[in-house]
Design an enzyme around this catalytic site. Sequence first.
Site, PDB file in Angstrom:
ATOM      1  N   CYS A   2       0.837  -1.074   0.167  1.00 10.73           N
ATOM      2  CA  CYS A   2       0.029   0.130  -0.183  1.00 10.73           C
ATOM      3  C   CYS A   2       0.896   1.094  -0.061  1.00 10.73           C
ATOM      4  CB  CYS A   2      -0.851  -0.030   1.279  1.00 10.73           C
ATOM      5  SG  CYS A   2      -1.975  -1.501   1.561  1.00 10.73           S
ATOM      6  N   ARG A  27       1.618   1.371  -5.982  1.00  9.01           N
ATOM      7  CA  ARG A  27       1.732   0.773  -4.802  1.00  9.01           C
ATOM      8  C   ARG A  27       0.392  -0.019  -4.417  1.00  9.01           C
ATOM      9  NH1 ARG A  27       6.178   0.610  -1.935  1.00  9.01           N
ATOM     10  NH2 ARG A  27       5.312  -0.368  -0.322  1.00  9.01           N
ATOM     11  N   TRP A  74      -3.741  -1.687  -1.186  1.00  5.36           N
ATOM     12  CA  TRP A  74      -3.810  -2.662  -1.998  1.00  5.36           C
ATOM     13  C   TRP A  74      -4.205  -3.994  -1.096  1.00  5.36           C
ATOM     14  CZ3 TRP A  74      -3.083  -4.147  -6.915  1.00  5.36           C
ATOM     15  CH2 TRP A  74      -2.868  -5.400  -7.275  1.00  5.36           C
ATOM     16  N   ASN A 100       0.649  -0.495   6.057  1.00  2.00           N
ATOM     17  CA  ASN A 100       1.262  -1.140   4.840  1.00  2.00           C
ATOM     18  C   ASN A 100       1.348  -2.593   5.515  1.00  2.00           C
ATOM     19  OD1 ASN A 100       1.948  -2.432   2.656  1.00  2.00           O
ATOM     20  ND2 ASN A 100       3.804  -1.112   2.470  1.00  2.00           N
ATOM     21  N   GLY A 101       1.078  -3.644   4.978  1.00  2.00           N
ATOM     22  CA  GLY A 101       1.748  -5.056   5.657  1.00  2.00           C
ATOM     23  C   GLY A 101       0.452  -5.786   6.011  1.00  2.00           C
ATOM     24  N   GLU A 482       7.046 -21.209 -19.310  1.00  2.00           N
ATOM     25  CA  GLU A 482       7.038 -20.008 -18.891  1.00  2.00           C
ATOM     26  C   GLU A 482       8.229 -19.051 -19.216  1.00  2.00           C
ATOM     27  OE1 GLU A 482       5.254 -18.088 -17.724  1.00  2.00           O
ATOM     28  OE2 GLU A 482       6.008 -16.450 -16.902  1.00  2.00           O
ATOM     29  N   LYS A 486       8.247 -15.514 -21.180  1.00  2.00           N
ATOM     30  CA  LYS A 486       8.947 -14.380 -21.019  1.00  2.00           C
ATOM     31  C   LYS A 486       9.639 -13.655 -22.150  1.00  2.00           C
ATOM     32  CE  LYS A 486       7.076 -13.271 -17.811  1.00  2.00           C
ATOM     33  NZ  LYS A 486       6.098 -13.954 -18.074  1.00  2.00           N
ATOM     34  N   GLU A 489       7.693 -12.502 -25.059  1.00  2.00           N
ATOM     35  CA  GLU A 489       6.928 -11.125 -25.029  1.00  2.00           C
ATOM     36  C   GLU A 489       7.593  -9.809 -24.662  1.00  2.00           C
ATOM     37  OE1 GLU A 489       3.767 -11.002 -21.805  1.00  2.00           O
ATOM     38  OE2 GLU A 489       5.222 -12.249 -20.456  1.00  2.00           O
ATOM     39  N   HIS A 505      10.730 -35.418 -32.686  1.00  2.00           N
ATOM     40  CA  HIS A 505       9.253 -35.747 -33.557  1.00  2.00           C
ATOM     41  C   HIS A 505       9.093 -34.451 -34.563  1.00  2.00           C
ATOM     42  CE1 HIS A 505       8.489 -39.358 -31.371  1.00  2.00           C
ATOM     43  NE2 HIS A 505       9.037 -38.695 -30.401  1.00  2.00           N
ATOM     44  N   LYS A 604      -1.626  -5.345 -19.687  1.00  2.00           N
ATOM     45  CA  LYS A 604      -1.381  -5.992 -18.238  1.00  2.00           C
ATOM     46  C   LYS A 604      -2.553  -6.934 -17.884  1.00  2.00           C
ATOM     47  CE  LYS A 604       0.514  -7.440 -14.539  1.00  2.00           C
ATOM     48  NZ  LYS A 604       1.423  -8.447 -14.585  1.00  2.00           N
TER      49      LYS A 604
HETATM   50  C1  AGP Z   1       2.436 -12.859 -18.585  1.00  2.00           C
HETATM   51  O1  AGP Z   1       3.466 -12.371 -18.680  1.00  2.00           O
HETATM   52  C2  AGP Z   1       1.472 -12.179 -19.712  1.00  2.00           C
HETATM   53  N1  AGP Z   1       1.302 -10.733 -19.169  1.00  2.00           N
HETATM   54  C3  AGP Z   1       0.054 -12.738 -19.814  1.00  2.00           C
HETATM   55  O2  AGP Z   1       0.350 -13.955 -20.375  1.00  2.00           O
HETATM   56  C4  AGP Z   1      -0.824 -13.037 -18.436  1.00  2.00           C
HETATM   57  O3  AGP Z   1      -0.219 -13.922 -17.685  1.00  2.00           O
HETATM   58  C5  AGP Z   1      -2.347 -13.467 -19.018  1.00  2.00           C
HETATM   59  O4  AGP Z   1      -2.816 -12.322 -19.443  1.00  2.00           O
HETATM   60  C6  AGP Z   1      -2.967 -13.873 -17.878  1.00  2.00           C
HETATM   61  O5  AGP Z   1      -3.274 -12.804 -16.898  1.00  2.00           O
HETATM   62  P1  AGP Z   1      -3.993 -13.016 -15.414  1.00  2.00           P
HETATM   63  O6  AGP Z   1      -2.912 -13.869 -14.578  1.00  2.00           O
HETATM   64  O7  AGP Z   1      -4.147 -11.448 -14.924  1.00  2.00           O
HETATM   65  O8  AGP Z   1      -5.102 -13.536 -15.716  1.00  2.00           O
END
Ligand code: AGP
Length: 609
Positions: A2, A27, A74, A100-101, A482, A486, A489, A505, A604
């Site tokens: 927060c 935050r 938060w 905050n915490g 994963e 990373k 993207e 394969h 995001k």
């Molecule tokens: C991950 O780095 C991406 N930003 C994206 O794949 C994200 O994980 C996906 O859109 C799911 O988002 P969420 O966890 O908020 O549901």
Amino acid sequence: MCGIVGYIGFEDAAPFLLEGLSKLEYRGYDSAGIAVYDGTKIDVAKSVGRLSILEKKLDKAMPIGKMGIGHTRWATHGRPSDGNSHPHTDCSGKFVVVHNGIIENYLHIKERLLENGHVFSSETDTEVVAHLLEEYYEGDFEATVKKVLAEIEGSYALVFMCEYEPDKIICSKQDNPLVIGLGEGENFIASDIPAIINKTRKTYILSDGEMAIVTKDSVWVMNRQGVPISKKVFEVHWDAEAAEKGGYEHFMIKEIYEQPKAIRETMSSRLAKDENSIIFDELKWTADEVAAIKKIAIVACGTAYHAGVVGKYYIEQLAKIPVEVDIASEFRYRGPLIDEQTLTIVISQSGETSDTLAALKEAKRLGSRTLAVTNVVGSSIAREADQVIYTYAGPEIAVASTKAYTTQLVSMLMVSLYLGTLKNTISEKRAHEIIHGLRELPAQAHRLLEDVEPIKTFAQNYGFSEDVFFIGRSLDYAVALEGSLKLKEISYIHAEAYAAGELKHGTLALIIEGVPVIALATQYDVYEKTLSNIKEVKARDAVVIGLAMEEDKSIAKYVDHVIFIPRTDKYLAPILAVIPLQLLAYYAAVTRGCDVDKPRNLAKSVTVE
Ligand code: AGP
């Protein structure tokens, strides 16, 4: 996480408080509030939603006074609402606190205060602090604060005001940041430097266990027993934007470095202190309820989906319940065989991903019991699911998800242990081993983050590759998924993850001289097989970066470079192994001059289907 601000001086407090909170909205932004001493009493104004809603509310009724505190929230305990917003007061309104915490022993304290007749107006852990001040005050505010601090347990940055002694603000910190800005005839308090940098660059950075008595002309720092501490003035040389990132160049690298703390906070209230067991106050499942679960469906998108793939291994191996994992946008259209005997777990950092929310609603329509694992209290997915497990990673600002992923893995592992214990499918000894490994995670993650130079070098050497492959088997394959997302993207390199056994394969046709291959080899039960796959790609002159446990003395013979992670239990390896992959992606993106925090075409939170 927060945002906290405080002001005492010769100016009206409210303008600074609101301006300071606007600099701290990264935050937390579930709700905002300020409290100002107007010369006779303390005025509190707060509301759910973004700071702009509070500002609108105050447009015609700005509190006047030279001392005040403020907070942007938060949510961790108690959904976002007017009542749960900070500042919180005691019954009389004469004691005010922002926090905050997490106060870990708040339930126990709240029960006692309720028995003593205190009336609570929120569901938060923080409110107990205000009532404790009221309970203990006998004319000495400083002594009262010390008594309260001696009683509460957990992590906190706390700022207190009291109507009886309106010449001072008191603050203290444990595990959460608090800085004091030193002015002329005025002093400032904040969670973070961005809130005060336009007022002063001279600061005291409080350390754990310290408290401060702040008046308009003085700042007394001491430990919580009152022993004075002399603080060095820390001169801030950052610009305002850099300050928001805590001195880091991007939010993504800041959030990568926040992982030890995020992991610790996600585990803290769930690892029983006195024994090696998992507690989920938010679940309270019985053995019969768990025995009735015939299948588990995990549904998510992107990084959260990759956490689900790891979760499948955890649940099937530790709780012996069959698991299906689906990408949310596919789930609804494949006619999933979901019914009352299915538990559907949806994973979502934002709690707002449309595909995941739609899948959750479909699972409920089919009669499934639902559990959400999310990072945002009161999010749409949190409200829609029957039950919720929160990750306590704090706001994740960068588009590329990092600390949310590792805290999702920790949560899925704890759920699997919880299920396995209720089903008697895991021995006490094995559960203790894994829980011991969980306790070591934050320190191990911290150690991994101490020396990033080798990874930075890899990123600079291979950052302009056209194609990069990630390979692994079992849990290593799940993490490879994963790692490739990373890199893809944020650096825009064409990165793909493959089950190592799958190369022959088809994919092997793409392995040519110089192609970088990241080979994960932490899972010993498939180690020899993984080595043979490494030899396959080496035979085609790929450049292989191996990722293995630090006591692995043989892998170096088969690869060009090695990244080691601290030795840990096989189930914990994914949580550590992903950190170097996050760093690799980050430094590759920096090398290529990409917009790390806001990669092209991405958002995001994907709130469209
Ligand atoms: C991950 O780095 C991406 N930003 C994206 O794949 C994200 O994980 C996906 O859109 C799911 O988002 P969420 O966890 O908020 O549901």
